[in-house]
Motif scaffolding. Sequence first.
Motif, PDB file in Angstrom:
ATOM      1  N   PRO A   4       0.831  -1.208   0.000  1.00  0.00           N
ATOM      2  CA  PRO A   4       0.000   0.000   0.000  1.00  0.00           C
ATOM      3  C   PRO A   4       0.860   1.251   0.000  1.00  0.00           C
ATOM      4  O   PRO A   4       2.075   1.188   0.192  1.00  0.00           O
ATOM      5  CB  PRO A   4      -0.765  -0.119   1.316  1.00  0.00           C
ATOM      6  N   ASN A   5       0.243   2.377  -0.234  1.00  0.00           N
ATOM      7  CA  ASN A   5       0.948   3.657  -0.077  1.00  0.00           C
ATOM      8  C   ASN A   5       0.055   4.661   0.660  1.00  0.00           C
ATOM      9  O   ASN A   5       0.071   5.854   0.381  1.00  0.00           O
ATOM     10  CB  ASN A   5       1.368   4.225  -1.441  1.00  0.00           C
ATOM     11  N   THR A   6      -0.690   4.168   1.607  1.00  0.00           N
ATOM     12  CA  THR A   6      -1.593   5.006   2.393  1.00  0.00           C
ATOM     13  C   THR A   6      -0.789   5.681   3.497  1.00  0.00           C
ATOM     14  O   THR A   6      -0.516   5.074   4.533  1.00  0.00           O
ATOM     15  CB  THR A   6      -2.728   4.168   2.993  1.00  0.00           C
ATOM     16  N   HIS A   7      -0.413   6.913   3.255  1.00  0.00           N
ATOM     17  CA  HIS A   7       0.497   7.603   4.175  1.00  0.00           C
ATOM     18  C   HIS A   7      -0.164   8.717   4.973  1.00  0.00           C
ATOM     19  O   HIS A   7       0.514   9.452   5.693  1.00  0.00           O
ATOM     20  CB  HIS A   7       1.690   8.178   3.411  1.00  0.00           C
ATOM     21  N   GLN A   8      -1.491   8.842   4.879  1.00  0.00           N
ATOM     22  CA  GLN A   8      -2.154   9.957   5.555  1.00  0.00           C
ATOM     23  C   GLN A   8      -1.921   9.931   7.062  1.00  0.00           C
ATOM     24  O   GLN A   8      -1.758  10.980   7.698  1.00  0.00           O
ATOM     25  CB  GLN A   8      -3.650   9.949   5.258  1.00  0.00           C
ATOM     26  N   TYR A   9      -1.875   8.728   7.654  1.00  0.00           N
ATOM     27  CA  TYR A   9      -1.633   8.643   9.093  1.00  0.00           C
ATOM     28  C   TYR A   9      -0.286   9.252   9.458  1.00  0.00           C
ATOM     29  O   TYR A   9      -0.135   9.865  10.532  1.00  0.00           O
ATOM     30  CB  TYR A   9      -1.692   7.180   9.554  1.00  0.00           C
ATOM     31  N   THR A  32      -4.063  11.308  -7.801  1.00  0.00           N
ATOM     32  CA  THR A  32      -3.705  10.116  -7.024  1.00  0.00           C
ATOM     33  C   THR A  32      -3.668  10.376  -5.528  1.00  0.00           C
ATOM     34  O   THR A  32      -3.172   9.542  -4.772  1.00  0.00           O
ATOM     35  CB  THR A  32      -2.330   9.579  -7.470  1.00  0.00           C
ATOM     36  N   ASP A  33      -4.195  11.536  -5.096  1.00  0.00           N
ATOM     37  CA  ASP A  33      -4.207  11.879  -3.678  1.00  0.00           C
ATOM     38  C   ASP A  33      -2.793  11.785  -3.102  1.00  0.00           C
ATOM     39  O   ASP A  33      -2.526  11.052  -2.153  1.00  0.00           O
ATOM     40  CB  ASP A  33      -5.159  10.956  -2.908  1.00  0.00           C
ATOM     41  N   GLN A  73      -1.182   8.305  -3.013  1.00  0.00           N
ATOM     42  CA  GLN A  73      -1.752   7.232  -2.196  1.00  0.00           C
ATOM     43  C   GLN A  73      -2.531   6.223  -3.030  1.00  0.00           C
ATOM     44  O   GLN A  73      -2.526   5.014  -2.739  1.00  0.00           O
ATOM     45  CB  GLN A  73      -2.653   7.831  -1.113  1.00  0.00           C
ATOM     46  N   LYS A  74      -3.192   6.685  -4.093  1.00  0.00           N
ATOM     47  CA  LYS A  74      -3.986   5.790  -4.933  1.00  0.00           C
ATOM     48  C   LYS A  74      -3.121   4.952  -5.872  1.00  0.00           C
ATOM     49  O   LYS A  74      -3.662   4.152  -6.654  1.00  0.00           O
ATOM     50  CB  LYS A  74      -5.003   6.595  -5.741  1.00  0.00           C
ATOM     51  N   GLY A 131      -0.871   2.897  -4.630  1.00  0.00           N
ATOM     52  CA  GLY A 131      -0.492   1.699  -3.898  1.00  0.00           C
ATOM     53  C   GLY A 131      -1.000   0.440  -4.576  1.00  0.00           C
ATOM     54  O   GLY A 131      -1.839   0.481  -5.491  1.00  0.00           O
ATOM     55  N   LEU A 137       6.986   3.926   2.249  1.00  0.00           N
ATOM     56  CA  LEU A 137       5.953   4.788   1.697  1.00  0.00           C
ATOM     57  C   LEU A 137       6.607   5.871   0.844  1.00  0.00           C
ATOM     58  O   LEU A 137       7.694   6.361   1.188  1.00  0.00           O
ATOM     59  CB  LEU A 137       5.157   5.454   2.814  1.00  0.00           C
TER      60      LEU A 137
END
Length: 346
Positions: A14-19, A214-215, A218-219, A221, A279
Amino acid sequence: MTHTNLADTLKTQPNTHQYFTTGFTERTGLGWHQPTPAGSGAGHALSVVIPARNTAYALPAMLDALAAQRHAADMEVILVDDASTDATFDIARRHPAVATAVRLAERRGSATARNVGARLAQSPTVLFVDADMVLPSHVFADVVTRAAADTVLTGFRHNVPYQASPCGKPILPDGPPHLTADHRVTWKPPVGTVLPYSGITLTDELDGRPLDATDDFQKLGYGRSYYDWDLPRMVVTALLAVPREQLLDVGGFDEEFGALGWGMEDTHLGAAMVAAGCLVIPLRQAVGYHLDPPDAAAQWRTKLATWPATLARYRHLLALPAPSGRSRAFAAAADKHLTDAEVITR
């Protein structure tokens, strides 16, 4: 025993790095994309590695901008000259911003130059900066206060044509560089032409916005793409910060790319780092002026002529297992390059 290849490993990451970015803001009160206040970075360390090859036209302005960085971090600047035929090395070894200047005995390519610099680096974070990038004074602080052991931080570039003042220094535009000048931010691809990286052909004009769409990547990932863009391709070494331990573990940059020509070594490094669990996070405020060389058109023709070979190398590596456990081999290869190199340390 079956080993998952690099391409398939990318599909699991994944590449969800918002946290991570929101956590930074909560701890510091500073927006992730906000320029960092002068004097920040105390208690942190950063190694800046600059590969250089015949960049005397831009290097004084570039190094002056590094000397003007406003931070409180422990900093070292390492410039590796890839056997230039101009005054690049003389400029580097005399400039007060450069802690270590290395001149390779033979031309090896930018991948090798970056590996040699990373071998000499002492800090947990390595920031790669091209020798023709002129950075705003907050960029080092932006990077060093946000870096972590599992993040790849990407900056951006604003290309400007070469113009020299009467004293021979490059002329820069008034004001700060623009984020939208980077092709990862504003992208207008050709229509009716096969795009070599992805192999797709667009039939309609596209006003592409890869970063926004891609936000902030993040999108991208799990191996997903935005037209001709995927997550590894967002990793561009013109301005890129990576964790040194992870860089060494994946073996650094594949030096075969330098033997083949131009491009793709940073994309492969991005793929390797993502596969290792890193990430990829953009820093929208970290934008530098990228100074085109005086013979930019000729250089681009030469570079693009070699891109099919480097792209083929990348695709070959995607079919192999994701690299890991290569720190010892990385050190041995870099040390071999250093045996006949000239090294000047302040």
